[in-house]
Scaffold this motif. Structure first.
Motif, mmCIF file in Angstrom:
data_model
loop_
_atom_site.group_PDB
_atom_site.id
_atom_site.type_symbol
_atom_site.label_atom_id
_atom_site.label_comp_id
_atom_site.label_asym_id
_atom_site.label_seq_id
_atom_site.Cartn_x
_atom_site.Cartn_y
_atom_site.Cartn_z
ATOM 1 N N GLU A 73 0.812 -1.208 0.000
ATOM 2 C CA GLU A 73 0.000 0.000 0.000
ATOM 3 C C GLU A 73 0.852 1.268 0.000
ATOM 4 O OE1 GLU A 73 -2.364 -3.209 2.266
ATOM 5 O OE2 GLU A 73 -0.279 -2.501 2.183
ATOM 6 N N ASN A 96 -9.162 -8.553 1.080
ATOM 7 C CA ASN A 96 -8.743 -8.010 -0.216
ATOM 8 C C ASN A 96 -8.542 -9.108 -1.243
ATOM 9 O OD1 ASN A 96 -8.799 -5.345 0.582
ATOM 10 N ND2 ASN A 96 -6.600 -5.184 0.935
ATOM 11 N N MET A 142 -9.223 -7.231 -4.693
ATOM 12 C CA MET A 142 -8.603 -5.921 -4.512
ATOM 13 C C MET A 142 -7.105 -6.078 -4.257
ATOM 14 S SD MET A 142 -9.178 -2.708 -4.605
ATOM 15 C CE MET A 142 -10.944 -2.472 -4.440
ATOM 16 N N ASN A 143 -6.741 -7.143 -3.561
ATOM 17 C CA ASN A 143 -5.324 -7.392 -3.320
ATOM 18 C C ASN A 143 -4.577 -7.554 -4.647
ATOM 19 O OD1 ASN A 143 -3.469 -7.622 -1.114
ATOM 20 N ND2 ASN A 143 -3.148 -9.750 -1.668
ATOM 21 N N ASN A 193 -6.615 3.085 -2.936
ATOM 22 C CA ASN A 193 -6.240 2.277 -1.778
ATOM 23 C C ASN A 193 -6.938 2.754 -0.500
ATOM 24 O OD1 ASN A 193 -4.388 0.365 -0.267
ATOM 25 N ND2 ASN A 193 -3.820 2.312 0.659
ATOM 26 N N ASN A 216 -10.539 1.840 -0.397
ATOM 27 C CA ASN A 216 -10.687 0.417 -0.136
ATOM 28 C C ASN A 216 -10.511 0.095 1.352
ATOM 29 O OD1 ASN A 216 -10.780 -2.513 -0.903
ATOM 30 N ND2 ASN A 216 -8.706 -2.418 -0.089
ATOM 31 N N GLU A 217 -9.525 0.703 1.999
ATOM 32 C CA GLU A 217 -9.315 0.454 3.429
ATOM 33 C C GLU A 217 -10.556 0.827 4.227
ATOM 34 O OE1 GLU A 217 -5.724 2.354 4.729
ATOM 35 O OE2 GLU A 217 -4.433 1.103 3.487
ATOM 36 N N VAL A 265 -13.309 -1.866 3.446
ATOM 37 C CA VAL A 265 -13.076 -3.157 4.108
ATOM 38 C C VAL A 265 -13.492 -3.082 5.568
ATOM 39 C CG1 VAL A 265 -11.295 -4.776 4.883
ATOM 40 C CG2 VAL A 265 -11.290 -3.955 2.529
#
Length: 384
Positions: free
Chosen positions: A124, A208, A213-214, A323, A326-327, A330
């Motif tokens: 990240e 992720n 997403m990962n 990113n 997304n965090e 999640v």
């Protein structure tokens, strides 16, 4: 032979604990001078500091730092985020950044500024501040990737020149929901998303992986690490997680790195690159019949990589927005505030709304991330 000095960031996490296993089995090779952790498990930090005989411990949680300091007389204790950055910049031969999230960006920059080799598992920080990270490198090989896919690519890329690379092929296990359609994913739970079939990873990385997403972050990371255009990086689903990634060259040859799914191998390589640690893991058992499968990625069910490509095409700061959003998503999914499919859908909507400034600075990255988190939170709240 003089042992390599190591600073270990994220020592109590999945990467950190596996790195310590590698180090403890090769004590003559390594001297861990400092560790850093969030502080949610003070007893583990104390045990690690004693076992490794470290001189400096950094703990992000100030209250936990006080407890740890009381148990470790004679050890330098640094508290707060600045303490973690200080450990990263301590000047160790190798800094292993095993932190989770873009909070790892400042430690990444500090380790590069200090001249340390950066064994990077914190993808990240590169995604969020790629331009800054690459500008901070003092030598081309200062960053050694620790993600299994990028470690595989780094090894395979030794087989040709940069000009001879046709494409990178990043493999994906498929996560907990391999083979599922978009309709199948409407009501999945965090418990189901955390049930990864192959890898033992932290909760954020595992979720992720379930959303792909990962893999989207890894495609951006590969683009930034190896200076390969996004359109020359493909993803293929490989359920067995034995082929960790591949490089196709212009003559039609493809080189793949193959090993059992064990993170201790890329961690060991990150600590000693370009040398190898004997017996880092047990290798493949070629006396047993095996079958490996490769499938195209269903981008309708898992559109994260498509969103990542669009983000990179917009500006160097759009991946930071990608990113950070997304965090936030999640965390909302784990808390039951967002459905699984809402993760990528929300990230896409946030990325599409962002307008990047002309100048790329650390402050601009912080501002982009703050904006993305607030925007994501607003979208999530509006869904309730």
């Amino acid at each position: 032979m003089t042992s390599r000095t190591i600073a270990l960031l994220g020592s109590t996490g999945s990467i950190g604990t596996q790195a310590i296993d590698v180090i403890e089995r090769n004590r003559d090779e390594f001297d861990v001078v400092a560790i850093a952790a969030g502080g949610n498990d003070p007893a583990a930090v104390i045990a690690q500091a004693r076992a490794l005989d470290v001189r400096t411990v950094a703990v992000a949680d100030v209250a936990a730092a006080e407890r740890i300091g009381a148990a470790l007389p004679g050890v330098e204790i640094l508290a707060g985020a600045d303490g973690v950055v200080a450990v990263a910049g301590i000047g160790a031969d190798v800094v292993l950044n095993g932190m989770t999230g873009s909070v790892g960006l400042r430690p990444t920059l500090a380790s590069l500024a200090a001249g340390s080799t950066l064994a990077l598992a914190n993808k990240e920080s590169l995604v969020a501040g790629g331009a800054l990270v690459n500008a901070a490198k003092q030598r081309p090989d200062q960053i050694v990737p620790v993600d299994s896919e990028h470690s595989a690519l780094a090894q395979a890329l030794l087989g040709g020149t940069h000009a001879e690379v046709k494409r990178l092929v990043v493999t994906a296990s498929g996560g907990a929901f391999r083979g599922k359609t978009r309709a199948d994913l409407v009501d999945v739970t965090p418990e189901q998303a955390l049930n990864h079939p192959n890898w033992d990873m932290g909760p954020v990385v595992t979720i992720n992986s379930a959303s792909m997403m990962n893999k989207a972050l890894e495609v951006i990371e590969a683009h930034l690490l190896f200076d390969i255009p996004m359109e020359q990086i493909d993803v293929v689903v490989h359920a067995q997680s034995i082929v960790h990634s591949m490089v196709e060259f212009v003559d039609g040859s493809t080189l793949a790195q193959v090993s059992p799914p064990d993170m201790r191998l890329p961690i060991a390589l990150g600590l000693t690159w370009p040398a190898r640690v004997p017996g880092a893991i047990d290798g493949m058992d070629w006396t047993q019949a095996q079958q490996w499968t490769f499938e195209p990625l269903d981008e309708e069910a898992f559109p994260a990589i498509r969103v990542a490509r669009a983000a990179v095409a917009e500006s160097p700061l759009h991946p930071a927005v990608f990113n950070a959003a997304n965090e936030e998503c999640v965390a909302a999914f784990v808390a039951g505030k967002l459905p699984f499919l809402g993760i990528v859908d929300t990230v896409r909507s946030v990325v599409e709304k962002y307008e990047a400034p002309a100048e790329i600075t650390l402050e601009a990255v912080d501002a982009a991330e703050s904006w993305a988190r607030a925007q994501a939170a607003a979208v999530i709240a509006a869904r309730v």
